[in-house]
Design an enzyme around this catalytic site. Structure first.
Site, PDB file in Angstrom:
ATOM      1  N   HIS A  47     -25.321 -12.638  29.419  1.00  0.00           N
ATOM      2  CA  HIS A  47     -25.429 -11.411  29.767  1.00  0.00           C
ATOM      3  C   HIS A  47     -26.055 -11.364  31.178  1.00  0.00           C
ATOM      4  O   HIS A  47     -27.623  -9.857  31.202  1.00  0.00           O
ATOM      5  CB  HIS A  47     -26.315 -10.828  28.384  1.00  0.00           C
ATOM      6  CG  HIS A  47     -25.640 -11.202  27.061  1.00  0.00           C
ATOM      7  ND1 HIS A  47     -24.636 -10.311  27.153  1.00  0.00           N
ATOM      8  CD2 HIS A  47     -25.749 -12.093  26.630  1.00  0.00           C
ATOM      9  CE1 HIS A  47     -24.045 -10.643  25.577  1.00  0.00           C
ATOM     10  NE2 HIS A  47     -24.871 -11.525  25.399  1.00  0.00           N
ATOM     11  N   ASN A  66     -23.029  -7.897  19.755  1.00  0.00           N
ATOM     12  CA  ASN A  66     -22.337  -7.164  20.897  1.00  0.00           C
ATOM     13  C   ASN A  66     -21.012  -6.502  20.559  1.00  0.00           C
ATOM     14  O   ASN A  66     -21.620  -5.798  19.095  1.00  0.00           O
ATOM     15  CB  ASN A  66     -22.213  -8.867  20.503  1.00  0.00           C
ATOM     16  CG  ASN A  66     -22.099  -9.524  21.750  1.00  0.00           C
ATOM     17  OD1 ASN A  66     -23.473  -9.345  22.571  1.00  0.00           O
ATOM     18  ND2 ASN A  66     -21.703 -11.274  21.641  1.00  0.00           N
ATOM     19  N   HIS A  89     -35.145  -9.695  21.763  1.00  0.00           N
ATOM     20  CA  HIS A  89     -34.689 -11.484  21.625  1.00  0.00           C
ATOM     21  C   HIS A  89     -34.466 -10.818  18.866  1.00  0.00           C
ATOM     22  O   HIS A  89     -35.781 -10.182  18.525  1.00  0.00           O
ATOM     23  CB  HIS A  89     -36.611 -12.078  20.780  1.00  0.00           C
ATOM     24  CG  HIS A  89     -36.630 -13.250  20.184  1.00  0.00           C
ATOM     25  ND1 HIS A  89     -35.545 -14.157  19.301  1.00  0.00           N
ATOM     26  CD2 HIS A  89     -37.385 -14.847  20.640  1.00  0.00           C
ATOM     27  CE1 HIS A  89     -35.765 -15.316  18.883  1.00  0.00           C
ATOM     28  NE2 HIS A  89     -37.260 -15.443  19.900  1.00  0.00           N
TER      29      HIS A  89
HETATM   30 FE1  HDD Z   1     -27.122 -14.274  22.592  1.00  0.00          FE
HETATM   31  C1  HDD Z   1     -28.533 -12.859  25.118  1.00  0.00           C
HETATM   32  C2  HDD Z   1     -25.980 -11.693  21.759  1.00  0.00           C
HETATM   33  C3  HDD Z   1     -25.641 -16.242  20.313  1.00  0.00           C
HETATM   34  C4  HDD Z   1     -29.133 -16.973  24.055  1.00  0.00           C
HETATM   35  N1  HDD Z   1     -27.282 -12.550  23.955  1.00  0.00           N
HETATM   36  C5  HDD Z   1     -28.226 -12.410  24.512  1.00  0.00           C
HETATM   37  C6  HDD Z   1     -27.791 -10.627  24.854  1.00  0.00           C
HETATM   38  C7  HDD Z   1     -26.902  -9.784  24.240  1.00  0.00           C
HETATM   39  C8  HDD Z   1     -26.798 -11.485  23.172  1.00  0.00           C
HETATM   40  C9  HDD Z   1     -26.720  -8.813  23.784  1.00  0.00           C
HETATM   41  C10 HDD Z   1     -28.446 -10.440  25.535  1.00  0.00           C
HETATM   42  C11 HDD Z   1     -29.487  -9.290  26.053  1.00  0.00           C
HETATM   43  C12 HDD Z   1     -29.953  -8.850  26.893  1.00  0.00           C
HETATM   44  O1  HDD Z   1     -29.492  -7.442  26.991  1.00  0.00           O
HETATM   45  O2  HDD Z   1     -31.070  -9.217  27.550  1.00  0.00           O
HETATM   46  N2  HDD Z   1     -25.890 -13.748  21.820  1.00  0.00           N
HETATM   47  C13 HDD Z   1     -25.851 -12.440  21.722  1.00  0.00           C
HETATM   48  C14 HDD Z   1     -24.733 -12.188  20.043  1.00  0.00           C
HETATM   49  C15 HDD Z   1     -25.140 -13.452  19.352  1.00  0.00           C
HETATM   50  C16 HDD Z   1     -25.620 -14.491  20.626  1.00  0.00           C
HETATM   51  C17 HDD Z   1     -24.043 -10.668  19.526  1.00  0.00           C
HETATM   52  C18 HDD Z   1     -24.056 -14.090  18.573  1.00  0.00           C
HETATM   53  C19 HDD Z   1     -24.003 -13.043  17.515  1.00  0.00           C
HETATM   54  N3  HDD Z   1     -27.109 -15.922  21.593  1.00  0.00           N
HETATM   55  C20 HDD Z   1     -26.371 -16.565  20.946  1.00  0.00           C
HETATM   56  C21 HDD Z   1     -27.034 -17.494  20.781  1.00  0.00           C
HETATM   57  C22 HDD Z   1     -27.632 -18.004  21.616  1.00  0.00           C
HETATM   58  C23 HDD Z   1     -27.554 -17.072  22.649  1.00  0.00           C
HETATM   59  C24 HDD Z   1     -26.333 -18.230  19.412  1.00  0.00           C
HETATM   60  C25 HDD Z   1     -28.325 -19.706  21.510  1.00  0.00           C
HETATM   61  C26 HDD Z   1     -28.157 -20.505  21.379  1.00  0.00           C
HETATM   62  N4  HDD Z   1     -28.381 -14.727  24.878  1.00  0.00           N
HETATM   63  C27 HDD Z   1     -28.417 -16.150  24.908  1.00  0.00           C
HETATM   64  C28 HDD Z   1     -29.523 -16.374  25.265  1.00  0.00           C
HETATM   65  C29 HDD Z   1     -30.253 -15.240  25.824  1.00  0.00           C
HETATM   66  C30 HDD Z   1     -28.905 -14.136  25.662  1.00  0.00           C
HETATM   67  C31 HDD Z   1     -29.971 -17.302  26.830  1.00  0.00           C
HETATM   68  C32 HDD Z   1     -30.166 -14.931  28.244  1.00  0.00           C
HETATM   69  C33 HDD Z   1     -31.332 -14.246  28.190  1.00  0.00           C
HETATM   70  C34 HDD Z   1     -31.589 -13.580  27.064  1.00  0.00           C
HETATM   71  O3  HDD Z   1     -31.033 -14.557  25.843  1.00  0.00           O
HETATM   72  O4  HDD Z   1     -32.664 -13.036  27.195  1.00  0.00           O
HETATM   73  O5  HDD Z   1     -31.077 -16.427  25.198  1.00  0.00           O
END
Ligand code: HDD
Length: 712
Positions: A77, A150, A341
């Site tokens: 993202h 999402n 978060h």
């Molecule tokens: Fe995630 C970012 C949505 C599963 C680990 N995620 C991130 C963002 C969105 C989502 C919208 C961007 C937030 C922003 O604008 O800063 N992610 C989802 C959805 C998931 C999902 C809807 C499942 C239903 N994500 C998911 C899993 C993991 C992550 C299973 C790790 C185990 N996601 C992350 C992250 C991010 C992230 C690496 C990257 C930047 C952040 O968190 O702040 O931690």
């Protein structure tokens, strides 16, 4: 003691941000230490042609700061756009939850939203085929609540353990860092074809949802099942939905490819411009409520994030509305530094055991530590709660709060026991008391192993034109892969979802649909696990169709902010144009004059008009509709421009509304439009209202099958 001591209003967060905002107007330039600067053009040298001196603290400070301007982009993202707004609740939901922002209708809760693509880098183009992130931060009077969702109702995988694998497979391949912001490559399909749980969300990613017309025209989903808990401690399962006021609309794949070249910031610009012009986008918040007793009443597991609950089985109750009314002042400070978060929850909301959600609860804090540099990211202005923060957390990099006194522990007597704990009745958070009875196992529940029924339901629920787009998307993506066994495995899996779908894609990529494949279909199974129990089994039909999954709708949507290209040159007919322009502006559409050259042109009435864009600088794909007024001189000039015909032909091919007036018929006759005399959205000398009605339908998809011959 009251539950919450403050109430939020629409401006609560803006007032808080104002404490940290800065306007340089009327101020002298200074160093970071506040020393006024006299010369910002030259470094300090030993002689005007001599070497620069190390003592030049002004130069050193400026360059050092510049050298460290970048922070790591989000691992996923990375590309995103943000906006401020507020949330209003329609009705008190206290029978379901004790969360103040869901029970007190007198408050307006400030929010910050960040939309994003998933796979591309920070500088990638907006119209990549991808899932869109839809993250909403509510600054409630009881603390921050983040709904990090999402634009699709399900996710690719069921267990957070597989998230790094999923992302490694879709990101650019590690040897050559190719391709950027694209899922159409071997590693992604290698993974998808071996982990069948991905197939449902993968179908969403192949659908038109993955190429939205606008961030303002997509749905949002919290995806996981969460819990709402009321004052009596009673819990209900809940799934969150966002429904856009403007409807759900997409562009065609051909457009997406071209938009990425013509305006890589298409979505970001669209959101920014809409808010700047006072056309505030809004979404209604909906909830699907499931009593705890009904947990096992479904043909799928509520804890499985690859499954949606069809709205026909559990209706979406609309409970409130979010409006985005303010652009950020500073992209980095707000949109880049915002930290979402799923674990940011408030009293009255709690998690479930969804294993994807559980893993996310770890990942999001962890990632901010490296992205934002330490555990004080909650102090950044955009992340600060508007509810007061008091605890014994101290120190660490970039701490800004100056905690007074000697006491940083609890219990204490020296600070009178402060900060003190809150009873549940006073708004203290307490986790839902869920009964746990089981063995500690590294395993996946057999109730998660149906991987075909819901993609099959989605496919059945789509309209014919959506199915055609979907087939085109699978064909494109697999056509970009180079390894035949991977493509064959995908065809076999598509065949389990729908035979016609598999057959059509197979024809497109020139491979047969295999009748069997070697080894287990789903390879995402532990080495000592019962492989058979983890196999997807045949698709079941528990609901023939779920119409709400389709984007097809007979409803017309407002045409406010739709971009209308008016092709003109000197001498264009002011009478016709004036009437059309007035009608379009009354609907708040955006009317842009496109002429062969920039500058000013003169209409039939001798009035001067500023050209909004010269033909060489713009493209048909950046507009929703095309209008060409009459005027001999104007039409004669336009007829000499090859780009005019490209412009018209693309609009025809992309099923857009076109209106030709008077002599513009000459352009109609010489363009692809001539083959569509009876088309309901290609109008010759028709009333403006008919044009408006055609734009309000978004596209005339009935035209599409007849446009294959148009070369653009
Ligand atoms: Fe995630 C970012 C949505 C599963 C680990 N995620 C991130 C963002 C969105 C989502 C919208 C961007 C937030 C922003 O604008 O800063 N992610 C989802 C959805 C998931 C999902 C809807 C499942 C239903 N994500 C998911 C899993 C993991 C992550 C299973 C790790 C185990 N996601 C992350 C992250 C991010 C992230 C690496 C990257 C930047 C952040 O968190 O702040 O931690």
């Amino acid at each position: 003691m009251e539950k919450s001591t403050v109430k939020t209003d629409q401006l609560s967060k803006q007032r808080d941000l104002a404490n940290f905002s800065q306007d340089d107007a009327g101020h002298p330039m200074t160093t970071d230490q506040g020393v006024k600067i006299n010369n910002d053009a030259n470094s300090l040298k030993g002689g005007s042609r001599g070497a620069t001196l190390l003592e030049d603290f002004i130069l050193r400070e400026k360059i050092t700061h510049f050298d460290h301007e970048r922070i790591p982009e989000r691992i996923v993202h990375a590309r995103g756009s943000g906006a401020h707004g507020y949330f209003e609740l329609y009705e008190d939901l206290s029978t379901l939850t004790r969360a103040s922002f869901l029970t007190d209708t007198s408050q307006k809760v400030p929010i910050f939203v960040r939309f994003s693509t998933v796979a591309g880098s920070k500088g990638s183009a907006d119209l990549a085929r991808d899932i869109r992130g839809f993250a909403v931060k509510f600054y409630t009077n009881e603390g921050v609540f983040d709904l990090v969702g999402n634009n699709t109702p399900v996710f690719f995988i069921q267990d957070a353990m597989k998230f790094p694998d999923l992302i490694h497979s879709v990101k650019p391949e590690p040897d050559n860092e190719i391709p950027q912001a694209a899922s159409a490559h071997d590693t992604f399909y290698d993974f998808v074809s071996l982990a069948t749980e991905t197939l449902h969300n993968h179908m969403w990613a192949m659908s038109d949802r993955a190429i939205p017309r606008s961030l303002r025209m997509m749905e949002g989903f919290g995806i996981h099942t969460f819990r709402l808990i009321n004052d009596a401690g009673k819990a209900h399962f809940v799934r969150f939905h966002w429904k856009p006021e403007l409807g759900v609309h997409s562009v065609t794949w051909d457009e997406a490819l071209k938009v990425n070249g013509a305006d890589p910031d298409f979505h970001r610009r669209d959101l920014w411009d809409a808010i700047e012009s006072g056309n505030f986008p809004s979404w209604e918040l909906g909830i699907q409520i499931i009593p705890e007793e009904d947990e096992h009443k479904f043909d799928f597991d509520l804890l499985d994030a690859t499954k949606l609950i069809p709205e026909e089985m559990v209706p979406v109750k609309i409970v409130g509305k979010m409006t985005l009314d303010r652009n950020p002042d500073n992209f980095f400070a707000e949109t880049e530094q915002v930290a979402f978060h799923p674990g940011h929850i408030v009293p009255g909301i709690d998690f479930t055991n969804d294993p994807l959600l559980q893993g996310r609860l770890f990942s999001y804090t962890d990632t901010q530590l490296s992205r934002l540099g330490g555990p004080n990211f909650h102090e950044l202005p955009i992340n600060r709660s508007v509810a007061p923060v008091h605890n014994n957390q101290r120190d660490a990099q970039m701490r800004t709060t100056i905690n007074k006194g000697k006491v940083a522990y609890h219990p204490n007597s020296m600070a009178g026991g402060c900060p003190f704990l809150s009873k549940i009745a006073d708004g203290g958070f307490s986790s839902y008391e869920e009964r746990i009875d089981g063995n500690k196992v590294r395993a996946r529940s057999a109730s998660f192993s149906d991987h075909f029924s819901q993609p099959a339901l989605l496919y059945r629920s789509l309209s014919n034109w959506e199915k055609e787009h979907l087939i085109g998307a699978y064909t494109f993506e697999l056509g970009k892969c180079t390894i035949d066994p991977i493509k064959s495995r995908m065809l076999y899996l598509l065949d389990q979802i729908d035979h016609n779908l598999a057959q059509r894609v197979a024809e497109g990529i020139g491979l047969p649909v295999p009748s069997e494949i070697e080894g287990p279909i789903n390879r995402n199974v532990g080495a000592d696990e019962d492989v058979e129990a983890q196999q997807p089994g045949k698709a079941k039909i528990y609901l023939e169709k779920s119409p709400t999954l389709s984007q097809e709708t007979s409803t017309a949507y407002p045409i406010a902010t739709r971009q209308i290209a008016v092709l003109v040159d000197n001498g264009f007919d002011m009478d016709g144009f004036g009437k059309m322009q007035a009608a379009l502006l009354a609907e708040k559409a955006i009317v842009k004059l496109i002429a062969p050259k920039g500058g000013v042109i003169t209409c039939s009435k001798g009035m001067e008009h500023k050209v909004d864009a010269a033909l060489p600088t713009t493209e048909s794909v950046l507009f929703d509709a095309v209008y060409i007024p009459c005027g001999k001189e104007s039409i004669d000039s336009l007829a000499k421009q090859g780009k005019v015909f490209k412009f018209i032909n693309e609009a025809v091919k992309h099923c857009k509304a076109l209106a030709f007036e008077g002599r513009a018929k000459e352009l109609f006759e010489k363009s692809a439009a001539k083959d569509f005399r009876d088309d309901k959205a290609i109008l010759l000398d028709d009333e403006p209202q008919k044009f408006i009605a055609a734009i309000a339908q978004h596209r005339n998809w009935d035209r599409e099958p007849k446009t294959m011959h148009i070369a653009v």
